[in-house]
Design a protein around this motif. Structure first.
Motif, short mmCIF file in Angstrom:
data_model
loop_
_atom_site.label_atom_id
_atom_site.label_comp_id
_atom_site.label_asym_id
_atom_site.label_seq_id
_atom_site.Cartn_x
_atom_site.Cartn_y
_atom_site.Cartn_z
N LEU A 230 13.01 -22.36 -4.03
CA LEU A 230 11.86 -21.51 -3.76
C LEU A 230 11.69 -20.46 -4.86
CD1 LEU A 230 12.56 -20.77 0.03
CD2 LEU A 230 11.24 -22.67 -0.94
N LYS A 231 10.45 -19.97 -4.98
CA LYS A 231 10.20 -18.87 -5.92
C LYS A 231 8.97 -18.10 -5.47
CE LYS A 231 7.21 -21.24 -9.31
NZ LYS A 231 7.05 -21.60 -10.73
N GLY A 232 8.78 -16.92 -6.06
CA GLY A 232 7.61 -16.11 -5.73
C GLY A 232 7.56 -15.70 -4.28
N VAL A 233 6.37 -15.84 -3.67
CA VAL A 233 6.19 -15.40 -2.28
C VAL A 233 7.05 -16.22 -1.32
CG1 VAL A 233 3.85 -14.55 -2.68
CG2 VAL A 233 4.19 -16.93 -2.03
N ALA A 234 7.34 -17.46 -1.69
CA ALA A 234 8.18 -18.29 -0.82
C ALA A 234 9.61 -17.76 -0.79
CB ALA A 234 8.17 -19.74 -1.32
N GLN A 235 10.09 -17.29 -1.94
CA GLN A 235 11.43 -16.71 -2.00
C GLN A 235 11.49 -15.41 -1.20
OE1 GLN A 235 14.25 -18.04 -4.12
NE2 GLN A 235 15.10 -16.86 -2.43
N LYS A 236 10.42 -14.63 -1.28
CA LYS A 236 10.36 -13.38 -0.51
C LYS A 236 10.34 -13.67 0.99
CE LYS A 236 8.01 -10.65 -4.06
NZ LYS A 236 6.77 -9.91 -4.43
N TRP A 237 9.61 -14.72 1.38
CA TRP A 237 9.57 -15.08 2.80
C TRP A 237 10.97 -15.41 3.31
CZ3 TRP A 237 11.19 -20.02 4.27
CH2 TRP A 237 11.12 -20.28 5.64
N ASN B 283 13.87 -14.44 2.08
CA ASN B 283 14.74 -13.24 2.07
C ASN B 283 14.45 -12.32 3.26
OD1 ASN B 283 15.90 -14.14 -0.29
ND2 ASN B 283 14.56 -12.91 -1.61
N ASN B 284 13.23 -12.40 3.80
CA ASN B 284 12.85 -11.54 4.93
C ASN B 284 13.19 -12.14 6.29
OD1 ASN B 284 11.80 -9.50 3.27
ND2 ASN B 284 9.76 -10.46 3.20
N LEU B 285 13.77 -13.34 6.31
CA LEU B 285 14.15 -13.93 7.59
C LEU B 285 15.26 -13.07 8.21
CD1 LEU B 285 14.32 -17.76 6.74
CD2 LEU B 285 12.61 -16.59 8.15
N PRO B 286 15.18 -12.82 9.51
CA PRO B 286 16.22 -12.01 10.18
C PRO B 286 17.59 -12.68 10.07
CG PRO B 286 14.28 -12.24 11.58
CD PRO B 286 14.10 -13.20 10.44
N PRO B 287 18.63 -11.91 9.92
CA PRO B 287 20.00 -12.48 9.86
C PRO B 287 20.32 -13.28 11.11
CG PRO B 287 19.98 -10.16 9.20
CD PRO B 287 18.64 -10.44 9.77
N ASN B 288 21.04 -14.38 10.93
CA ASN B 288 21.48 -15.27 12.02
C ASN B 288 20.32 -15.84 12.84
OD1 ASN B 288 24.24 -14.68 11.39
ND2 ASN B 288 24.03 -12.74 12.52
N SER B 289 19.14 -15.94 12.21
CA SER B 289 17.97 -16.47 12.92
C SER B 289 17.82 -17.99 12.76
CB SER B 289 16.69 -15.80 12.42
OG SER B 289 16.49 -16.06 11.03
N VAL B 290 18.65 -18.57 11.86
CA VAL B 290 18.56 -20.01 11.61
C VAL B 290 19.91 -20.64 11.95
CG1 VAL B 290 18.20 -21.81 9.89
CG2 VAL B 290 16.84 -19.70 9.80
#
Length: 292
Positions: free
Chosen positions: A52-59, A61-68
C-alpha cells in the motif's frame, strides 16, 4: 497481528495500491503471489501493508489496534473502504454491444469480443454464442456458420481461425492467372482517349457532319424484395447467369476480408456487386424473377 517469527519470505512484487484503482484487482494480485509461499494467515496480514501507499497506507495505519483477527477480516475492511473504486461488473448483456464494423477485419472483431467476454464472471455459453453471431457483419463467414449449423462459441472460434488463415494465405499467394489479368489491365490506364468518329452526309445544298453516338439504354432499375446475396444463393442452381467480366481492380488493392460469390474472388461484398445487379435485372425482364 501478533504471531511468532517466521522464516524470511519474498515480498510480493506488485504495483502498490494508492486508493485510485479497483481494490479487488489489487487483492487478487496479492493473493496469487502469497499462495505459492505457503505461509500462515498472520504473515499474510503482516506483509499486506507493504503493498500500500498514499491514502491507502494512511487508512491501514489508522486501523484500531487488535481490530483484525485474520486476513479474511482485513480483506473485507480493505475492499469495503475503497468500494467506490470498484469497476462495473459486466454481465452477458454487455456482449451484445460488440458489433463488427463495416470495414473491420474478422480478426479484430474476434479479439474485441474475446476481451469483453473475459471481463464477465460465469458467462452463459448460449448467450455468448448468440451475441457473437449477431455481432458479425453479413458476409460469407457468417453465411458459412449458419450453413454448417455451428452451435457453440468454441466451434465458431475454430471456424473463425480457419477463415482468417485462408484469407491471409489467399492474400499472400496470388494466382498466376490473376497476375496476368492485372498486367493486361494496367497499361490500358495510360492509353489516350479514343477519338470521336464523324461521318459526312450528303445534302442537296451542302455537306453536314453528324456525330455517331451509341444508343443509350433507358431501362429503369428494378428493385427486389431481397438482397442480391440472398437471391443469388437461392437461384444459382436454377438459372445460368451471364459470366461476369474480370475484376479490374488490382489484386493487391482489394479488401481481402470481403468475398464476391458472383465473381468468385475477393475484394467486395456480394450485395454491392453491380454486375450481379444487372444479371438479376436481365432475368427479371425475362419474367423469371416474379417471386422476388
Amino acid at each position: 497481528m501478533e504471531s511468532p517469527p517466521v522464516p524470511k519470505i519474498k515480498l510480493p512484487t506488485i504495483e502498490p495500491f494508492d486508493g485510485t484503482i479497483d481494490p479487488d484487482d489489487h487483492l487478487s494480485a496479492y493473493k496469487h503471489q502469497m499462495y505459492v509461499q505457503g505461509v500462515d494467515d498472520a504473515t499474510w496480514c503482516k506483509n499486506f501493508p507493504a503493498t500500500l501507499k498514499g491514502v491507502a497506507q494512511k487508512w491501514f495505519n489508522n486501523l484500531p489496534p487488535n481490530s483484525v483477527n485474520n486476513f479474511t477480516e482485513l480483506s473485507i475492511l480493505f475492499t469495503s473502504h475503497f468500494v467506490a473504486n470498484r469497476q462495473e461488473q459486466k454481465n452477458n448483456m454487455h456482449l451484445g454491444k460488440v458489433v463488427q464494423g463495416p470495414k473491420e477485419a474478422l480478426r479484430s472483431y474476434v479479439k474485441r469480443f474475446n476481451l469483453e467476454a473475459l471481463q464477465i464472471q460465469d458467462p452463459n455459453a448460449g448467450v455468448a454464442f448468440d451475441a457473437f453471431i449477431r455481432g458479425l457483419r453479413p458476409g460469407s463467414f457468417k453465411f458459412n456458420l449458419v450453413k454448417k449449423k455451428i452451435s457453440t462459441l468454441t466451434e465458431a472460434a475454430q471456424e473463425a481461425e480457419a477463415f482468417i488463415h485462408a484469407t491471409e494465405v489467399c492474400a499472400k499467394e496470388k494466382h498466376p492467372e490473376a497476375k496476368k489479368i492485372e498486367e493486361t489491365i494496367q497499361p490500358k490506364k495510360n492509353l489516350p482517349k479514343k477519338a470521336e468518329t464523324w461521318e459526312v452526309t450528303s445534302m442537296p445544298t451542302s455537306s453536314k457532319r453528324s456525330k455517331i453516338t451509341e444508343p443509350a439504354t433507358s431501362a429503369e432499375p428494378i428493385e427486389f424484395s431481397k438482397d442480391q446475396y440472398s437471391i443469388l444463393m437461392e437461384i444459382k442452381d436454377q438459372y445460368e447467369l451471364k459470366t461476369p467480366t474480370e475484376m479490374k481492380m488490382a489484386y493487391r488493392n482489394r479488401d481481402k476480408s470481403k468475398y464476391f460469390h458472383f465473381h468468385k474472388d475477393c475484394g467486395q461484398e456480394t450485395i454491392e456487386c453491380k454486375h450481379l445487379k444487372r444479371a438479376l435485372e436481365d432475368l427479371a425482364r425475362k419474367g423469371k424473377m416474379n417471386s422476388y
